[in-house]
Design a protein around this motif. Structure first.
Motif, PDB file in Angstrom:
ATOM      1  N   UNK A 181      30.750  57.002  29.169  1.00 38.37           N
ATOM      2  CA  UNK A 181      29.771  57.842  28.474  1.00 38.37           C
ATOM      3  C   UNK A 181      28.524  58.102  29.304  1.00 38.37           C
ATOM      4  N   UNK A 182      28.245  57.240  30.274  1.00 40.46           N
ATOM      5  CA  UNK A 182      27.070  57.405  31.121  1.00 40.46           C
ATOM      6  C   UNK A 182      27.446  57.000  32.553  1.00 40.46           C
ATOM      7  N   UNK A 183      28.196  57.860  33.195  1.00 33.97           N
ATOM      8  CA  UNK A 183      28.680  57.546  34.543  1.00 33.97           C
ATOM      9  C   UNK A 183      27.921  58.291  35.633  1.00 33.97           C
ATOM     10  N   UNK A 184      27.171  59.339  35.265  1.00 31.48           N
ATOM     11  CA  UNK A 184      26.576  60.229  36.262  1.00 31.48           C
ATOM     12  C   UNK A 184      25.618  59.538  37.227  1.00 31.48           C
ATOM     13  N   UNK A 185      24.704  58.676  36.754  1.00 32.13           N
ATOM     14  CA  UNK A 185      23.800  58.027  37.715  1.00 32.13           C
ATOM     15  C   UNK A 185      24.555  57.221  38.768  1.00 32.13           C
ATOM     16  N   UNK A 186      25.577  56.496  38.332  1.00 29.22           N
ATOM     17  CA  UNK A 186      26.352  55.692  39.274  1.00 29.22           C
ATOM     18  C   UNK A 186      27.172  56.575  40.212  1.00 29.22           C
ATOM     19  N   UNK A 187      27.920  57.510  39.648  1.00 28.36           N
ATOM     20  CA  UNK A 187      28.821  58.324  40.465  1.00 28.36           C
ATOM     21  C   UNK A 187      28.054  59.143  41.500  1.00 28.36           C
ATOM     22  N   UNK A 188      26.995  59.817  41.069  1.00 30.27           N
ATOM     23  CA  UNK A 188      26.235  60.642  42.015  1.00 30.27           C
ATOM     24  C   UNK A 188      25.586  59.800  43.110  1.00 30.27           C
ATOM     25  N   UNK A 189      25.055  58.649  42.719  1.00 25.75           N
ATOM     26  CA  UNK A 189      24.352  57.829  43.702  1.00 25.75           C
ATOM     27  C   UNK A 189      25.317  57.143  44.665  1.00 25.75           C
ATOM     28  N   UNK A 190      26.450  56.655  44.160  1.00 25.05           N
ATOM     29  CA  UNK A 190      27.377  55.968  45.062  1.00 25.05           C
ATOM     30  C   UNK A 190      28.037  56.960  46.017  1.00 25.05           C
ATOM     31  N   UNK A 191      28.277  58.175  45.548  1.00 25.37           N
ATOM     32  CA  UNK A 191      28.810  59.194  46.456  1.00 25.37           C
ATOM     33  C   UNK A 191      27.775  59.576  47.510  1.00 25.37           C
ATOM     34  N   UNK A 192      26.500  59.521  47.121  1.00 25.74           N
ATOM     35  CA  UNK A 192      25.435  59.815  48.070  1.00 25.74           C
ATOM     36  C   UNK A 192      25.408  58.845  49.234  1.00 25.74           C
ATOM     37  N   UNK A 193      25.922  57.620  49.013  1.00 29.42           N
ATOM     38  CA  UNK A 193      25.979  56.641  50.100  1.00 29.42           C
ATOM     39  C   UNK A 193      26.837  57.169  51.246  1.00 29.42           C
ATOM     40  N   UNK A 194      27.809  58.009  50.909  1.00 33.56           N
ATOM     41  CA  UNK A 194      28.693  58.552  51.929  1.00 33.56           C
ATOM     42  C   UNK A 194      27.988  59.408  52.959  1.00 33.56           C
ATOM     43  N   UNK A 195      26.751  59.805  52.675  1.00 29.70           N
ATOM     44  CA  UNK A 195      26.001  60.628  53.631  1.00 29.70           C
ATOM     45  C   UNK A 195      25.675  59.876  54.919  1.00 29.70           C
ATOM     46  N   UNK A 196      25.814  58.553  54.904  1.00 32.25           N
ATOM     47  CA  UNK A 196      25.567  57.804  56.143  1.00 32.25           C
ATOM     48  C   UNK A 196      26.560  58.225  57.225  1.00 32.25           C
ATOM     49  N   UNK A 197      27.676  58.803  56.793  1.00 34.46           N
ATOM     50  CA  UNK A 197      28.676  59.228  57.762  1.00 34.46           C
ATOM     51  C   UNK A 197      28.219  60.359  58.650  1.00 34.46           C
TER      52      UNK A 197
END
Length: 314
Positions: A254-270
């Protein structure tokens, strides 16, 4: 979680192609086409744009909430039907042949499908069905013209993509209407991966990461690529994401957006450049696309694992 659907179909078709000894180009081509068909059922989320356009509130969560609440009006119904997957796959195969009789037959089949859904589900469901069959025809036409995928190959990979998609949705939200338009349910409840709602979300996210890594493994097997040579040490920075457990709400379906968006943002280190101290000063080297992609994916995986461990401990 649209990527997981494509990755699963890619891995399924690619693994069979690799085992059968097909050429690298052929194996990856058919796997990509299967992935394209696997994403196609989510064309029903186009309707969600209506909710985004009329969303009240300016925050990202308000827009995301409007997107899903509107999209779920038609989501996981006609396009997620195992029954309709067969005629849609057949329509795609007919489109590849591209002769006057097959074109007429594919159009007749499309009209029949849209008319049937209109009679059962109304005009909105019929519109979604029209987008669905047009999408299938487009994928088939592109695959046949640019990749020389044959009609039998199209039929098989389309079925893999369309039939695998609904099962990937059993971990999130309401179960798809797999037997639509029949008035029966194949699965009535969501598959629970954990009793704790946060652990369930984390397990579902990990499952999707697993399908992506499976697709990467197939690429490696087909091409001889060694991923360890492409993943940069920057991926270990993902471990720092564990600290976010103190900053964002515990994620649930029901409240996944903060986690999903932020954890995917970690991928920017690539995409961060490599800095090396050589000679008279530092040398800055931009990463290649393969290194950036695999390093980013590895960083996301490390971040997910670190957050999961932190959640369990805390």
């Amino acid at each position: 979680m649209f990527v997981g659907h494509a990755a699963l179909a890619f891995a399924l078709v690619g693994s069979v192609a690799v085992v059968r000894g097909w050429t690298t180009e052929r194996a990856l081509t058919l796997a990509v086409v299967a992935g394209a068909f696997a994403v196609l059922p989510d064309v029903d989320m186009v309707y969600a744009l209506v909710g985004v356009a009329s969303a009240t509130g300016s925050g990202a969560l308000a827009v995301a909430g409007a997107f899903w609440s509107t999209g779920n009006v038609v989501h996981r119904a006609v396009t997620h039907s195992l029954v309709l997957a067969f005629p849609v796959a057949l329509l795609a195969a007919l489109r590849v042949v591209d002769t006057r009789p097959t074109r007429a037959l594919s159009v007749a089949l499309a009209v029949l499908l849209v008319g049937l859904v209109a009679a059962v589900g109304g005009s909105l469901a019929a519109l979604i069905t029209l987008l669905f069959v047009l999408g299938a025809a487009t994928v088939a036409a592109v695959a046949g013209h640019h990749a020389e995928v044959t009609a039998p190959e199209t039929l098989v990979v389309a079925l893999v993509g369309l039939l695998s998609h609904p099962f990937g949705d059993l971990f999130t939200g309401e179960p798809p209407a797999m037997l639509y338009p029949l008035d029966a349910a194949l699965v009535t409840e969501r598959v629970a991966l954990a009793a704790d709602p946060t652990l369930h979300l984390l397990a579902a996210f990990g499952t999707e990461l697993g399908t992506v890594w499976a697709a990467v493994a197939i690429v490696c097997l087909a091409t001889g690529l060694r991923p360890t040579t492409a993943v940069g040490t920057r991926a270990t920075l993902g471990a720092g994401y564990a600290a976010s457990i103190l900053l964002i709400p515990a994620p649930t379906l029901d409240l996944s957006y903060p986690f999903v968006f932020s954890v995917l943002g970690v991928g920017l280190v690539g995409v961060l450049p490599r800095v090396r101290l050589v000679g008279r000063g530092p040398s800055v080297e931009p990463p290649d696309w393969l290194g950036a992609g695999l390093t980013g994916l590895s960083a996301i995986t490390v971040a997910w694992l670190a957050y999961t461990v932190a959640y369990v401990i805390v």
